[in-house]
Design an enzyme around this catalytic site. Structure first.
Site, mmCIF file in Angstrom:
data_model
loop_
_atom_site.group_PDB
_atom_site.id
_atom_site.type_symbol
_atom_site.label_atom_id
_atom_site.label_comp_id
_atom_site.label_asym_id
_atom_site.label_seq_id
_atom_site.Cartn_x
_atom_site.Cartn_y
_atom_site.Cartn_z
ATOM 1 N N GLU A 1 39.111 29.814 39.726
ATOM 2 C CA GLU A 1 37.483 29.814 39.628
ATOM 3 C C GLU A 1 37.034 29.063 38.411
ATOM 4 O O GLU A 1 37.566 29.364 37.299
ATOM 5 C CB GLU A 1 36.971 31.290 39.471
ATOM 6 C CG GLU A 1 36.793 31.846 40.763
ATOM 7 C CD GLU A 1 36.232 33.229 40.883
ATOM 8 O OE1 GLU A 1 35.200 33.583 40.299
ATOM 9 O OE2 GLU A 1 36.687 34.020 41.613
ATOM 10 N N GLU B 1 40.025 39.434 39.538
ATOM 11 C CA GLU B 1 39.507 39.920 38.585
ATOM 12 C C GLU B 1 39.736 41.417 38.397
ATOM 13 O O GLU B 1 38.701 42.090 38.325
ATOM 14 C CB GLU B 1 37.835 39.388 38.417
ATOM 15 C CG GLU B 1 37.686 38.051 38.260
ATOM 16 C CD GLU B 1 36.490 37.459 38.019
ATOM 17 O OE1 GLU B 1 35.566 38.372 37.788
ATOM 18 O OE2 GLU B 1 36.253 36.225 37.589
HETATM 19 O O1 AHR Z 1 32.159 32.963 41.982
HETATM 20 C C1 AHR Z 1 31.242 34.163 41.630
HETATM 21 C C2 AHR Z 1 32.111 35.351 41.032
HETATM 22 O O2 AHR Z 1 32.469 34.951 39.707
HETATM 23 C C3 AHR Z 1 33.192 35.517 41.762
HETATM 24 O O3 AHR Z 1 33.150 36.314 42.981
HETATM 25 C C4 AHR Z 1 33.968 36.420 40.685
HETATM 26 O O4 AHR Z 1 35.591 36.475 40.789
HETATM 27 C C5 AHR Z 1 33.619 35.785 39.316
HETATM 28 O O5 AHR Z 1 33.322 36.767 38.585
#
Ligand code: AHR
Length: 523
Positions: free
Chosen positions: A327, A204
């Site tokens: 994710e 990110e």
């Molecule tokens: O999964 C929780 C968080 O969500 C992670 O650390 C991040 O990459 C995303 O914003």
């Protein structure tokens, strides 16, 4: 006249229904009609689409996976035996670590050597708690080896250097005895090189990984990619990609880094209320409107993948670069009474629906989505498992991963669905959602999801190219939309045998109970 969704929410382009399907539709009356082209060659559903994400966050690792050798909780070298066994049972193919946001503050040297000498730091991203680094590189690799899972390690691009990342890669992958770092690894207890299957180049970078512009992130990505070379094995490099509909990010990353990377990450979290991150909605006790909005939002994954893939196609027409949805999952308001930085939430039948719909979407996009990781594996967000001290419970999402195990490594089959609409407030989505694969066992497997929480839906499935004799299956459903498993009642939502499928002359018929997931194996 009834409202139908044809060609589906799930089709890249609405294909006309075959004559056979149209005949089936007339015969099916009010039900859903599905055609499956079971004799078509398709893309492989890569097993790593069923990957899992574990971050130094709350009790996702400490307490959830790692308790240390001296713990009274039964463990194998420090890893909880109950958690290990449950994860082995669903054949977890790949694990991503150490973050997430944590990755861009992580310095790998903090997590090697004698545990008592490792520095204690503050986990500034997640709850401001102490991080004693007792779970580091050796512990992660030992965990993956026990699971038989491939490894995905994210290096620190945000606050680290290419030299630090390159040395970590060397420490993990240099052949035994070849370099000073390989000897240091041996001195710390592991002689042989490990395989790093995927290397995450930051996380990110548009947000917690450094708040960068895409152009700057892409330049840094190129720098890190250039200097991270595995000593052994193939190591695919995954760039920090977009969130949701950030198509500009994809355009820039592919333009500047597309030739150097092997994958671009996509992150998308499903929230019942997605206007703000402050008020996401509760995990339990929600109204039907939030059942509907959650499932409606999660199906945006299809559009995000379609549009990011179209941009990738411009720069990578051979589809060499994968879209890695590393994710995904639900994100609710924190469970009452918990540290909000621990992202703890219950997991209900609604989460099972989200999991099934996303796996159906990944199956449809199997040619581009070669890897994914649900967030997160234990105790965090849409977890497989919840633990509390020595107790452990399997969530409804766990059971979906179990039911879809035949999808791992299978061939995706083209599917066409015409279904009645499920409507609630301003949500209107096809009530029945389907994916189909030819498994590595040679059999056709069908996943049929009835999103409608109030009505059963008959479904007629016309199979092109196979003529099975019968079907066996399992169903996941429950009485309440927010039905869930807890430590006192661990089997409220658990799969049972589904005996309601009839097979005759290349056609399968079944009635899907309200809010149910049915997985069938044809034989
Ligand atoms: O999964 C929780 C968080 O969500 C992670 O650390 C991040 O990459 C995303 O914003």
């Amino acid at each position: 006249m009834r409202r139908l969704a044809t060609g589906l929410a799930l089709a890249l382009a609405a294909a006309p229904l075959s004559a056979q399907a149209q005949a089936q539709l007339r015969a099916a009356g009010e039900g859903a009609v599905v055609t499956v082209e079971a004799d078509q060659p398709g893309a492989q559903v890569h097993p790593d689409v069923f990957g899992q994400f574990m971050e130094h966050l709350g009790t996702g690792i400490y307490g959830g996976v790692w308790v240390g050798e001296d713990s009274p909780i039964p463990n194998d070298g420090g890893y909880r035996t109950d958690v290990l066994q449950a994860l082995k049972d669903i054949n977890v193919p790949m694990v991503r670590w150490p973050g997430g946001c944590f990755a861009d503050e992580y310095h790998w040297r903090d997590g090697i050597g004698p545990r008592e000498d490792r520095p204690v730091k503050i986990n500034t991203n997640w709850g401001g708690v102490n991080e004693d680094n007792s779970f580091g590189t050796h512990e992660f690799m030992g965990f993956a080896q026990r699971l038989g899972a491939r490894t995905y390690v994210s290096v620190n691009l945000g606050s680290g250097t290419p030299a630090e990342a390159s040395q970590w890669v060397e420490y993990m992958t240099a052949p035994a005895g070849t370099t000073a770092l390989a000897r240091e690894r041996a001195a710390n207890g592991h002689e042989d090189a490990w395989t790093v299957d995927y290397l995450g180049i930051g996380n990110e970078l548009w947000g917690c990984g450094g708040n960068m512009r895409a152009e700057y992130a892409a330049d840094l990505t190129n720098r890190f990619v250039t200097f991270t070379k595995p000593g052994t094995g193939e190591m695919l490099k995954i760039a920090s990609g977009p969130s949701d509909s950030n198509y500009e990010w994809t355009e820039t990353m592919m333009k500047i880094s597309g030739k150097l990377i092997d994958g671009l990450a996509l992150h998308f979290y499903t929230r019942p209320r997605d206007a703000t991150w402050e008020d996401k909605g509760p995990a339990l006790g929600f109204p039907e409107s939030e059942w509907a909005s959650t499932l409606d939002h999660t199906m945006e994954m299809d559009e995000f993948i379609t549009r990011h893939s179209a941009i990738m196609d411009k720069y990578d027409p051979e589809q060499r670069v994968m879209l890695a949805v590393d994710e995904w999952g639900t994100w609710y308001d924190p469970a009452p009474g918990t540290n909000p930085g621990f992202l703890q939430q219950q997991n209900s039948l609604r989460d099972a629906m989200v999991a099934a719909l996303n796996i159906n979407i990944f199956t449809k996009h199997a040619e581009r989505v070669k890897m994914a990781a649900i967030a997160q594996m234990v105790n965090v967000l849409q977890a497989m498992l919840l633990t509390d001290g020595p107790r452990m419970v399997k969530t409804p999402t766990y059971h979906v991963f179990d039911m879809y195990e035949p999808w791992q490594g299978a061939t995706a089959l083209p599917v066409d669905v015409t279904a009645p609409m499920y409507e609630k407030d301003d949500v209107s989505i096809p009530a029945v959602n389907v994916s189909a694969v030819r498994g590595t066992d040679g059999q056709v497997h069908l996943a049929l999801v009835n999103i409608d929480p109030n009505n059963a839906h008959p479904v007629t499935i016309a199979l092109d190219g196979v003529n099975p004799a019968g079907a066996t299956g399992r169903i996941l459903t429950a009485r309440a939309m927010d039905a869930h498993n807890d430590f006192e009642n661990p089997e409220v939502v658990t799969p049972t045998a589904f005996t309601g499928a009839r097979v005759s002359r290349g056609t399968v018929t079944a009635t899907l109970p309200a809010k149910s997931i049915v997985v069938l194996q044809l034989r």
